[in-house]
Design a protein around this motif. Structure first.
Motif, mmCIF file in Angstrom:
data_model
loop_
_atom_site.group_PDB
_atom_site.id
_atom_site.type_symbol
_atom_site.label_atom_id
_atom_site.label_comp_id
_atom_site.label_asym_id
_atom_site.label_seq_id
_atom_site.Cartn_x
_atom_site.Cartn_y
_atom_site.Cartn_z
ATOM 1 N N VAL A 43 19.037 14.492 -72.318
ATOM 2 C CA VAL A 43 19.161 15.228 -71.049
ATOM 3 C C VAL A 43 17.883 16.014 -70.773
ATOM 4 C CG1 VAL A 43 20.446 17.028 -69.817
ATOM 5 C CG2 VAL A 43 21.673 15.403 -71.268
ATOM 6 N N ALA A 44 17.337 16.652 -71.828
ATOM 7 C CA ALA A 44 16.126 17.462 -71.655
ATOM 8 C C ALA A 44 14.942 16.591 -71.225
ATOM 9 C CB ALA A 44 15.800 18.190 -72.952
ATOM 10 N N ILE A 45 14.879 15.376 -71.762
ATOM 11 C CA ILE A 45 13.792 14.454 -71.374
ATOM 12 C C ILE A 45 13.940 14.086 -69.902
ATOM 13 C CG2 ILE A 45 12.930 12.092 -71.711
ATOM 14 C CD1 ILE A 45 13.506 12.497 -74.742
ATOM 15 N N ARG A 46 15.174 13.823 -69.483
ATOM 16 C CA ARG A 46 15.417 13.484 -68.068
ATOM 17 C C ARG A 46 15.060 14.659 -67.164
ATOM 18 N NH1 ARG A 46 21.312 11.904 -67.379
ATOM 19 N NH2 ARG A 46 20.694 11.818 -65.203
ATOM 20 N N ALA A 47 15.308 15.879 -67.661
ATOM 21 C CA ALA A 47 15.026 17.061 -66.832
ATOM 22 C C ALA A 47 13.527 17.314 -66.700
ATOM 23 C CB ALA A 47 15.719 18.283 -67.443
ATOM 24 N N GLY A 48 12.732 16.742 -67.626
ATOM 25 C CA GLY A 48 11.274 16.862 -67.541
ATOM 26 C C GLY A 48 10.768 18.276 -67.736
ATOM 27 N N GLU A 49 9.796 18.661 -66.889
ATOM 28 C CA GLU A 49 9.128 19.965 -67.027
ATOM 29 C C GLU A 49 10.111 21.132 -67.026
ATOM 30 O OE1 GLU A 49 5.777 20.901 -67.215
ATOM 31 O OE2 GLU A 49 5.342 18.798 -67.656
ATOM 32 N N ALA A 50 11.196 20.972 -66.237
ATOM 33 C CA ALA A 50 12.148 22.092 -66.089
ATOM 34 C C ALA A 50 12.851 22.441 -67.399
ATOM 35 C CB ALA A 50 13.195 21.732 -65.029
ATOM 36 N N ALA A 51 12.877 21.479 -68.352
ATOM 37 C CA ALA A 51 13.612 21.739 -69.604
ATOM 38 C C ALA A 51 12.722 21.573 -70.830
ATOM 39 C CB ALA A 51 14.817 20.797 -69.695
ATOM 40 N N LEU A 52 11.441 21.845 -70.675
ATOM 41 C CA LEU A 52 10.517 21.692 -71.815
ATOM 42 C C LEU A 52 10.926 22.589 -72.991
ATOM 43 C CD1 LEU A 52 6.829 21.355 -70.547
ATOM 44 C CD2 LEU A 52 8.217 19.717 -71.844
ATOM 45 N N VAL A 155 22.048 31.211 -78.154
ATOM 46 C CA VAL A 155 21.638 32.222 -77.152
ATOM 47 C C VAL A 155 20.317 31.806 -76.499
ATOM 48 C CG1 VAL A 155 20.878 34.613 -76.849
ATOM 49 C CG2 VAL A 155 22.846 34.110 -78.307
ATOM 50 N N THR A 156 19.353 31.389 -77.335
ATOM 51 C CA THR A 156 18.033 30.994 -76.817
ATOM 52 C C THR A 156 18.153 29.775 -75.897
ATOM 53 O OG1 THR A 156 17.117 31.710 -78.927
ATOM 54 C CG2 THR A 156 15.664 30.442 -77.513
ATOM 55 N N SER A 157 18.962 28.806 -76.323
ATOM 56 C CA SER A 157 19.087 27.580 -75.519
ATOM 57 C C SER A 157 19.773 27.860 -74.183
ATOM 58 C CB SER A 157 19.850 26.504 -76.295
ATOM 59 O OG SER A 157 21.165 26.916 -76.551
ATOM 60 N N ARG A 158 20.652 28.883 -74.160
ATOM 61 C CA ARG A 158 21.319 29.237 -72.900
ATOM 62 C C ARG A 158 20.291 29.774 -71.893
ATOM 63 N NH1 ARG A 158 25.521 31.857 -74.974
ATOM 64 N NH2 ARG A 158 26.722 29.966 -75.169
ATOM 65 N N VAL A 159 19.346 30.541 -72.408
ATOM 66 C CA VAL A 159 18.275 31.080 -71.544
ATOM 67 C C VAL A 159 17.431 29.925 -70.989
ATOM 68 C CG1 VAL A 159 16.176 32.489 -71.505
ATOM 69 C CG2 VAL A 159 18.189 33.283 -72.762
ATOM 70 N N GLU A 160 17.076 28.982 -71.898
ATOM 71 C CA GLU A 160 16.256 27.835 -71.464
ATOM 72 C C GLU A 160 17.030 26.944 -70.489
ATOM 73 O OE1 GLU A 160 13.149 27.331 -72.021
ATOM 74 O OE2 GLU A 160 12.808 28.890 -73.508
ATOM 75 N N ALA A 161 18.338 26.785 -70.725
ATOM 76 C CA ALA A 161 19.166 25.926 -69.865
ATOM 77 C C ALA A 161 19.206 26.474 -68.434
ATOM 78 C CB ALA A 161 20.581 25.819 -70.429
ATOM 79 N N SER A 162 19.194 27.812 -68.324
ATOM 80 C CA SER A 162 19.301 28.434 -66.989
ATOM 81 C C SER A 162 18.098 28.100 -66.103
ATOM 82 C CB SER A 162 19.454 29.957 -67.138
ATOM 83 O OG SER A 162 18.258 30.492 -67.657
ATOM 84 N N GLU A 166 18.816 21.258 -61.749
ATOM 85 C CA GLU A 166 20.070 20.493 -61.598
ATOM 86 C C GLU A 166 20.698 20.114 -62.945
ATOM 87 O OE1 GLU A 166 19.584 16.288 -60.410
ATOM 88 O OE2 GLU A 166 17.439 16.738 -60.277
ATOM 89 N N PHE A 167 19.912 20.232 -64.042
ATOM 90 C CA PHE A 167 20.436 19.906 -65.373
ATOM 91 C C PHE A 167 20.986 21.142 -66.093
ATOM 92 C CE2 PHE A 167 17.378 16.625 -64.342
ATOM 93 C CZ PHE A 167 18.061 15.459 -64.672
ATOM 94 N N CYS A 168 20.954 22.249 -65.386
ATOM 95 C CA CYS A 168 21.386 23.530 -65.966
ATOM 96 C C CYS A 168 22.799 23.458 -66.556
ATOM 97 C CB CYS A 168 21.316 24.612 -64.886
ATOM 98 S SG CYS A 168 21.973 26.178 -65.402
ATOM 99 N N ALA A 169 23.756 22.916 -65.777
ATOM 100 C CA ALA A 169 25.156 22.888 -66.246
ATOM 101 C C ALA A 169 25.314 22.042 -67.507
ATOM 102 C CB ALA A 169 26.052 22.346 -65.123
ATOM 103 N N SER A 170 24.629 20.878 -67.545
ATOM 104 C CA SER A 170 24.736 20.003 -68.724
ATOM 105 C C SER A 170 24.203 20.692 -69.964
ATOM 106 C CB SER A 170 23.935 18.713 -68.511
ATOM 107 O OG SER A 170 24.439 18.013 -67.414
#
Length: 204
Positions: A43-52, A155-162, A166-170
């Motif tokens: 999922v993070a790869i699909r999200a690209g820059e937004a989920a580095l 906790v850290t991953s929740r901050v990064e997920a936010s 559009e991949f935030c919820a996943s």
């Protein structure tokens, strides 16, 4: 309760069997975490820059879940050894009790020698059993520390997920899963550590 005090070997055997069963819970959760880290990476790869940031976190998730699986499998080997010792202890204690009863009916030199040998065997098995119990306790505490790291990662991953658009919820659902899996593993460890404490009290 009186029967437990009179026959701690039975309590020991049942307790060890309970601990072995609880290990399966920890192993299953750790394997699910490993699978989750792989899915999250996709999922993070699909999200690209937004989920580095999240992408690098998946490496940590995979690392600590692999370490937890490895530690649990190691514990499983020790638990198998502990189970054998508990069974030996049960058999040796029962033999000692039968020989003691026999001696009370007929005090014979050969019977006395057998009783002394049986009592010595019970003590030897007890020493090995306590040693393995201590080892097991340390290993459970090691996994407990790994779960503290998992809570920090959640906790850290929740901050990064936010920040993943559009991949935030996943990705947030991945963070929630890490947090809940860590809690379930900690719960199983706590149950086992309490069971070990209870067993130590029975032997005192």
């Amino acid at each position: 309760m009186d029967s437990v005090k009179k026959h701690p070997e039975i309590k020991c055997f049942v307790t060890v069997a309970t601990i072995v069963a609880q290990l399966e819970v920890i192993l299953t959760e750790a394997k699910s975490l490993s699978l989750t880290s792989k899915n999250a990476r996709v999922v993070a790869i699909r999200a690209g820059e937004a989920a580095l940031g999240f992408k690098s976190i998946t490496n940590f998730i995979n690392e600590f879940s692999s370490r937890t699986i490895q530690t649990t499998e190691h514990i499983n080997l020790h638990a198998g050894q502990l189970f054998k010792l508990a069974l030996n202890h049960l058999r040796a204690s029962q033999l000692e009790q039968h020989l003691a009863k026999s001696l009370s009916l007929c005090d014979h030199a050969q019977s006395r020698a057998l009783y002394v040998k049986a009592a010595s065997d019970v003590k030897d098995v007890m020493v090995s059993l306590k040693h393995e119990l201590q080892n097991l306790q340390w290993q459970f505490e090691e996994i407990e520390q790994q779960m503290r790291a998992a809570e920090y990662i959640a906790v850290t991953s929740r901050v990064e997920a936010s920040q993943a658009g559009e991949f935030c919820a996943s990705l947030e659902s991945v963070s929630d899963y890490i947090s809940s899996a860590a809690m379930r593993i900690k719960g199983a460890i706590e149950t086992n550590l309490n069971t070990l404490d209870e067993l130590e009290r029975v032997f005192k």
